[in-house]
Motif scaffolding. Structure first.
Motif: not given
Ligand SMILES: [Cu+2]
Length: 110
Positions: A61-62, A96, A98-99, A102
Motif C-alpha cells: 500500500p502507498h 508516501c 509509509y515510504h 518516495m
Molecule cells: Cu509507499
C-alpha cells in the motif's frame, strides 16, 4: 484530508464547489502510476481545478501525502486509485507516508 480509497475521491474544495453549484467546467485529469515504489511521472504540471489520480500497481500500500499537510489521498491499496483536485496555484511536493523516500511534485499554474 482523507479521501475515498476506491474510485475517485473529491477534495474538500471540490466538494464545496459542487455544493455551491458553480457552473464551472470540470478540470482535466492526470494519471500518476505508482510502481516499484516510484511515482511516475515524478513531476506533473497541471492547471487549477485539474484532478490528479494515483493508481497503485504495487503489492504494497502507498499514499500520496502533501508535505504542506494540506492534502492526502490516504492509503491506496494494490490496484486501487485515489484522486485529489488542486484548486490553488503552487508547487506541491508530496511523498508516501509509509515510504518517505518516495517523493514527487505537482505544480499548479495557469
Ligand atoms: Cu509507499
Amino acid at each position: 484530508m482523507r479521501l475515498n480509497r476506491r474510485g475517485f475521491g473529491l477534495s474538500l474544495t471540490a466538494a464545496a464547489m459542487l455544493q455551491a453549484g458553480q457552473g464551472r467546467a470540470a478540470g482535466a485529469e492526470h494519471a500518476v502510476t505508482i510502481r516499484r515504489f516510484t511515482f511516475s511521472p515524478a513531476e506533473l504540471v497541471i492547471r487549477p481545478g485539474d484532478r490528479v489520480v494515483w493508481e497503485n500497481r504495487d503489492s504494497a500500500p502507498h499514499t500520496a501525502t502533501g508535505r504542506d499537510g494540506g492534502w492526502d489521498t490516504g492509503e491506496i491499496v494494490k490496484g486501487a486509485q485515489a484522486g485529489v483536485v488542486f484548486e490553488r496555484e503552487g508547487r506541491f511536493e508530496y511523498l508516501c507516508a509509509y515510504h518517505p523516500h518516495m517523493t514527487a511534485v505537482v505544480t499548479v499554474r495557469r
